[in-house]
Design a protein around this motif. Structure first.
Motif, PDB file in Angstrom:
ATOM      1  N   GLU A 147     -59.593  21.414  44.142  1.00  0.00           N
ATOM      2  CA  GLU A 147     -59.090  22.741  43.805  1.00  0.00           C
ATOM      3  C   GLU A 147     -59.302  23.042  42.321  1.00  0.00           C
ATOM      4  O   GLU A 147     -59.685  22.164  41.545  1.00  0.00           O
ATOM      5  CB  GLU A 147     -57.597  22.817  44.132  1.00  0.00           C
ATOM      6  N   SER A 148     -59.012  24.280  41.920  1.00  0.00           N
ATOM      7  CA  SER A 148     -59.017  24.629  40.501  1.00  0.00           C
ATOM      8  C   SER A 148     -58.018  23.738  39.772  1.00  0.00           C
ATOM      9  O   SER A 148     -56.912  23.506  40.273  1.00  0.00           O
ATOM     10  CB  SER A 148     -58.619  26.102  40.307  1.00  0.00           C
ATOM     11  N   GLY A 149     -58.422  23.247  38.595  1.00  0.00           N
ATOM     12  CA  GLY A 149     -57.546  22.378  37.829  1.00  0.00           C
ATOM     13  C   GLY A 149     -57.645  20.913  38.199  1.00  0.00           C
ATOM     14  O   GLY A 149     -56.904  20.084  37.676  1.00  0.00           O
ATOM     15  N   THR A 190     -64.850  20.764  36.490  1.00  0.00           N
ATOM     16  CA  THR A 190     -65.644  21.384  35.425  1.00  0.00           C
ATOM     17  C   THR A 190     -65.554  20.581  34.135  1.00  0.00           C
ATOM     18  O   THR A 190     -66.529  20.477  33.391  1.00  0.00           O
ATOM     19  CB  THR A 190     -65.190  22.843  35.207  1.00  0.00           C
ATOM     20  N   GLN A 203     -72.361  28.773  37.323  1.00  0.00           N
ATOM     21  CA  GLN A 203     -71.777  29.459  38.474  1.00  0.00           C
ATOM     22  C   GLN A 203     -72.167  30.932  38.546  1.00  0.00           C
ATOM     23  O   GLN A 203     -72.536  31.417  39.604  1.00  0.00           O
ATOM     24  CB  GLN A 203     -70.247  29.340  38.414  1.00  0.00           C
ATOM     25  N   GLU A 229     -70.662  25.271  41.264  1.00  0.00           N
ATOM     26  CA  GLU A 229     -70.367  26.363  42.206  1.00  0.00           C
ATOM     27  C   GLU A 229     -71.580  27.298  42.305  1.00  0.00           C
ATOM     28  O   GLU A 229     -71.467  28.502  42.054  1.00  0.00           O
ATOM     29  CB  GLU A 229     -69.132  27.153  41.735  1.00  0.00           C
ATOM     30  N   HIS A 257     -65.778  24.007  45.637  1.00  0.00           N
ATOM     31  CA  HIS A 257     -64.511  23.933  46.380  1.00  0.00           C
ATOM     32  C   HIS A 257     -64.756  24.164  47.869  1.00  0.00           C
ATOM     33  O   HIS A 257     -63.824  24.140  48.669  1.00  0.00           O
ATOM     34  CB  HIS A 257     -63.496  24.962  45.839  1.00  0.00           C
ATOM     35  N   SER A 308     -52.647  31.940  37.916  1.00  0.00           N
ATOM     36  CA  SER A 308     -53.864  31.413  38.538  1.00  0.00           C
ATOM     37  C   SER A 308     -54.552  32.519  39.351  1.00  0.00           C
ATOM     38  O   SER A 308     -53.974  33.596  39.571  1.00  0.00           O
ATOM     39  CB  SER A 308     -53.516  30.256  39.472  1.00  0.00           C
ATOM     40  N   ASP A 323     -60.222  28.932  45.848  1.00  0.00           N
ATOM     41  CA  ASP A 323     -60.301  27.608  46.460  1.00  0.00           C
ATOM     42  C   ASP A 323     -59.837  27.667  47.913  1.00  0.00           C
ATOM     43  O   ASP A 323     -59.047  28.532  48.278  1.00  0.00           O
ATOM     44  CB  ASP A 323     -59.381  26.625  45.718  1.00  0.00           C
TER      45      ASP A 323
END
Length: 537
Positions: free
Chosen positions: A42-44, A48, A97, A180, A213, A428, A458
């Motif tokens: 997921e994000s976080g 990246t 991305q 991505e 994701h 978020s 995500d």
């Protein structure tokens, strides 16, 4: 096989305003020559940050606090910028991305690819123009001489993504990191881009790291998968093993949330009893004028012969690739565009010839939820100001009743009322999308128009938003028109489906039939292009 990338016990932390946040924690993995590795989470989760560390592009606030990071036998964890620059482009390349952000809008495509070739080979480079055309050909762009003279805005999203791949290939790297690379693309364009990356890996013998994701992409394309959460490595191994029989609860939760694997809920039951259509589009057509040539007036047909009915409590999905006429249909339904032919009716009233002032009262009954919540929310407005903006605009509430309405709306979209004092940048992506839905619900509309509402989120956040939309439909009886290129998302929400191609309806009917037993070859192609479809069966 020798390891091109070898990461051992890597930890990366961010230091801001006296606070320390660990983004990657004691991570170890390796990448072999010719191997495709997918990093999912997921994000976080630290995906990246890991990519930035591999490229030597960590921001000044980030520090590698422990461990080693070897790229082509060079430890870059504490290497100088000069050493990192020598590896960047020549040994390890990046496909970012967002091509519209990553490409310079003021330079031609050929010039931008040429800059990468000069960085890799030096200024005295006689074959520059020929190599630019060769790279454009390699990434599958037609008429490369024409494409080299064009600017980014003159290309489609898929074409721009191919240009980024060409730039990444300019230094003839041994490893490509694709961050991505297809998240904003239609499924068919996505498949073509990923097919091409796969062919390049095989033809050149290079290694590929896909950061995504989308578990379907990982299942389709990767030899091995790394699953990350909160900077930790949760699970790694062969793709079929990790995604087919995951050993960790977190991986199982990600899979359960992914619409492509068919484990989500279906649409809510339709209200019983016959009802008059809330929205009707009757034989809608739309033409846009083009500059005249040789004294002849020309036009572009964006839409032709579109008819559909949306009943209270029903979801009708409009699907198709970019340029199929999906967004034009929404704009006509909202009264933001005038149809060239046909009629638009809302609750029996003909809207076709209404002026802006005549249409405005009806906007209380139909609202839009846009694709990108960060772009649709005013960055200077607090969440409270954004949510109550429709109520203030129509002069419906003020004072304490307005604040009470804001709290009720936040409760409806399952966000704490304390967020009302925040700015959009403090939330978020999923939370911002909930705010956008709350704002759309402020006027208690009968119809919501959803334009790709979860495409940039995500899978777990996507599942939460889809559950929220189902719950709101069940509780409030609101109707939806859903525009999406993701048929897995459509299957989880829609009762009826309209498939558009180049402005024409190719198939239309109940979602169970259109998605389960498609009659048209184009619909079958869209279904076959869903990443991960059938891989884990």
């Amino acid at each position: 096989m020798s390891a091109l990338i070898d990461v051992r016990d890597l930890s990366v932390s961010y230091h801001t305003a006296g606070r320390v946040k660990e983004a990657v924690r004691q991570l170890s993995f390796s990448l072999n020559q010719g191997e495709t590795l997918a990093i999912v989470g997921e994000s976080g989760s630290g995906k990246t940050t890991l990519a930035s560390a591999l490229l030597g592009l960590l921001p000044a606030s980030a520090r590698i606090s422990r461990g080693s990071l070897r790229v082509a036998d060079t430890d870059i964890s504490h290497a100088s910028e000069r050493v990192k620059r020598q590896l960047r482009g020549r040994v390890i390349g990046l496909v970012p991305q967002d091509p519209m952000v990553s490409l310079n809008p003021t330079l031609t495509i050929g010039r931008q690819i040429g800059e990468s070739l000069i960085l890799a080979h030096g200024r005295r480079y006689p074959a520059l123009d020929a190599d630019v055309l060769d790279l454009l050909t390699q990434v599958g762009l037609d008429t490369p001489a024409l494409r080299a003279r064009q600017y980014p805005h003159e290309l489609s999203g898929g074409m721009r993504q191919r240009v980024l791949i060409a730039i990444a290939l300019a230094g003839n790297p041994k490893v490509i990191i694709a961050d991505e690379p297809t998240s904003a693309l239609d499924v068919t364009v996505q498949r073509r881009i990923l097919d091409h990356l796969e062919q390049l890996v095989q033809a050149r013998g290079i290694s590929l790291i896909i950061i995504t994701h989308d578990l379907g992409v990982a299942a389709d394309r990767a030899d091995r998968v790394l699953v990350m959460k909160d900077g930790h490595l949760v699970e790694q191994g062969p793709a079929r093993q990790v995604l087919g029989a995951p050993s960790q609860a977190y991986t199982r939760a990600l899979l359960a949330a992914a619409p492509a694997f068919g484990q989500g809920q279906g649409p809510v039951p339709l209200p019983s009893g016959a009802s008059r259509p809330l929205l009707s589009l009757e034989n809608i057509g739309k033409r846009y004028p083009l500059p005249a040539r040789g004294g002849h007036v020309q036009s572009f047909r964006a839409l032709q012969g579109l008819s559909l009915n949306v009943h209270p409590g029903q979801t009708v999905a409009i699907v198709g690739e970019s340029g199929s006429g999906k967004s034009t249909s929404l704009r006509i339904a909202l009264g933001l565009e005038t149809a060239s032919e046909g009629k638009v009716r809302f609750d029996g009233q003909d809207l076709t010839q209404l002026t802006w002032q005549q249409f405005r009262p009806l906007r209380q009954r139909m609202q839009l939820v846009q694709q990108n919540p960060f772009a649709s929310l005013n960055p200077r407005f607090t969440i409270f100001e954004s949510v109550v903006e429709p109520l203030v605009s129509f002069g419906l509430l003020k004072g304490e009743p307005l604040r009470q309405a804001a709290r009720q709306l936040m409760d409806q979209v399952q966000l704490p009322a304390s967020y009302l004092d925040c700015l959009p940048r403090e939330l978020s992506g999923g939370q911002r999308q909930r705010v956008a839905i709350a704002r759309a619900l402020a006027l208690k509309p009968d119809l919501l128009l959803l334009d790709e509402p979860v495409s940039a989120l995500d899978v777990s956040v996507q599942a939460q938003i889809l559950d929220l939309l189902r719950g709101l439909q069940a509780d409030l009886g609101v109707a939806y028109v859903l525009v999406s290129h993701d048929l897995a998302v459509v299957a989880s929400l829609a009762h009826e489906v309209v498939v558009l191609r180049r402005g024409e309806v190719v198939e239309q009917g109940p979602a169970s039939r259109v998605l389960g037993r498609p009659a048209d070859q184009y619909t079958r192609e869209l279904l076959e292009a869903i990443p991960g479809r059938g891989v884990l069966v």
